[in-house]
Design a protein around this motif. Structure first.
Motif, PDB file in Angstrom:
ATOM      1  N   TRP A  34      21.231 -49.944  38.715  1.00 37.32           N
ATOM      2  CA  TRP A  34      20.892 -48.643  38.148  1.00 37.32           C
ATOM      3  C   TRP A  34      19.934 -48.786  36.961  1.00 37.32           C
ATOM      4  N   GLN A  51      17.100 -45.266  28.902  1.00 29.88           N
ATOM      5  CA  GLN A  51      15.987 -44.515  28.343  1.00 29.88           C
ATOM      6  C   GLN A  51      14.732 -44.807  29.137  1.00 29.88           C
ATOM      7  N   ASN A  55      13.183 -39.364  27.967  1.00 31.86           N
ATOM      8  CA  ASN A  55      14.425 -38.936  28.609  1.00 31.86           C
ATOM      9  C   ASN A  55      15.533 -39.973  28.474  1.00 31.86           C
ATOM     10  N   THR A  57      19.377 -40.841  29.917  1.00 28.22           N
ATOM     11  CA  THR A  57      20.347 -40.570  30.981  1.00 28.22           C
ATOM     12  C   THR A  57      21.595 -41.380  30.677  1.00 28.22           C
ATOM     13  N   TRP A  58      22.745 -40.740  30.781  1.00 28.11           N
ATOM     14  CA  TRP A  58      23.992 -41.450  30.515  1.00 28.11           C
ATOM     15  C   TRP A  58      25.073 -40.975  31.471  1.00 28.11           C
ATOM     16  N   GLY A  59      26.070 -41.826  31.638  1.00 30.11           N
ATOM     17  CA  GLY A  59      27.185 -41.503  32.523  1.00 30.11           C
ATOM     18  C   GLY A  59      28.297 -42.528  32.378  1.00 30.11           C
ATOM     19  N   LEU A  69      26.364 -38.389  35.727  1.00 34.49           N
ATOM     20  CA  LEU A  69      25.123 -38.631  34.985  1.00 34.49           C
ATOM     21  C   LEU A  69      24.579 -37.336  34.397  1.00 34.49           C
ATOM     22  N   GLU A  70      24.155 -37.415  33.158  1.00 30.04           N
ATOM     23  CA  GLU A  70      23.520 -36.311  32.461  1.00 30.04           C
ATOM     24  C   GLU A  70      22.213 -36.819  31.874  1.00 30.04           C
ATOM     25  N   THR A  71      21.198 -35.986  31.896  1.00 28.89           N
ATOM     26  CA  THR A  71      19.891 -36.350  31.349  1.00 28.89           C
ATOM     27  C   THR A  71      19.454 -35.286  30.355  1.00 28.89           C
ATOM     28  N   SER A  73      16.239 -34.668  27.069  1.00 32.80           N
ATOM     29  CA  SER A  73      15.004 -35.166  26.481  1.00 32.80           C
ATOM     30  C   SER A  73      15.166 -35.344  24.979  1.00 32.80           C
TER      31      SER A  73
END
Length: 137
Positions: A34, A51, A55, A57-59, A69-71, A73
């Motif tokens: 990933w 990163q 942007n 993105t983390w989960g 997962l959420e993204t 900015s």
């Protein structure tokens, strides 16, 4: 017979440890795949973070890859805070110990903030400083 019964809990412990190690190995391998799409990434038992440009993105890490997962900015972030024990601390002088380490991103348009958990205070402070630099540029 009695000695066999004494060794049985130890055998169960070794089987559980082997399973836990294999489970964590699978999570790390899924994370590695990933994370290859990001410029910068982190993994720990609580959360994965990547990163790419502005942007983030983390989960949550799992054996089959990160889930939930959420993204968002960095352009939308108003400020970044490091919370230890639910209390804001200075990114330049973080405490040496504490529980509940969270990097909080305050968004102006949203009533809620984005909170990414970390296991290590030093790592969270390092990410916070880096992202705050990117935010000010």
């Amino acid at each position: 017979m009695e000695r066999g019964l004494l060794w049985l809990p130890l055998l169960a412990l070794f089987i559980w440890l082997a399973w836990a190690g294999w489970n964590e190995y699978q999570k790390v391998e899924a994370y590695r795949t990933w994370a290859s799409q990001f410029e910068r990434a982190k993994y720990d038992i609580y959360a994965v973070l990547g990163q790419k440009g502005d942007n983030l993105t983390w989960g949550k890490p799992t054996r089959s890859g990160p889930v939930n997962l959420e993204t968002f900015s960095l352009k939308d972030v108003q400020s970044i805070r490091l919370l230890v024990n639910e209390q804001p601390v200075d990114l330049d002088k973080p405490p040496l110990s504490g529980r509940g380490v969270v990097l909080e991103f305050l968004l102006p348009n949203s009533a809620n903030s984005v909170r990414i958990p970390f296991t290590e205070i030093a790592l969270a402070a390092k990410w916070g400083k880096y992202l705050q630099q990117e935010l000010s540029e």
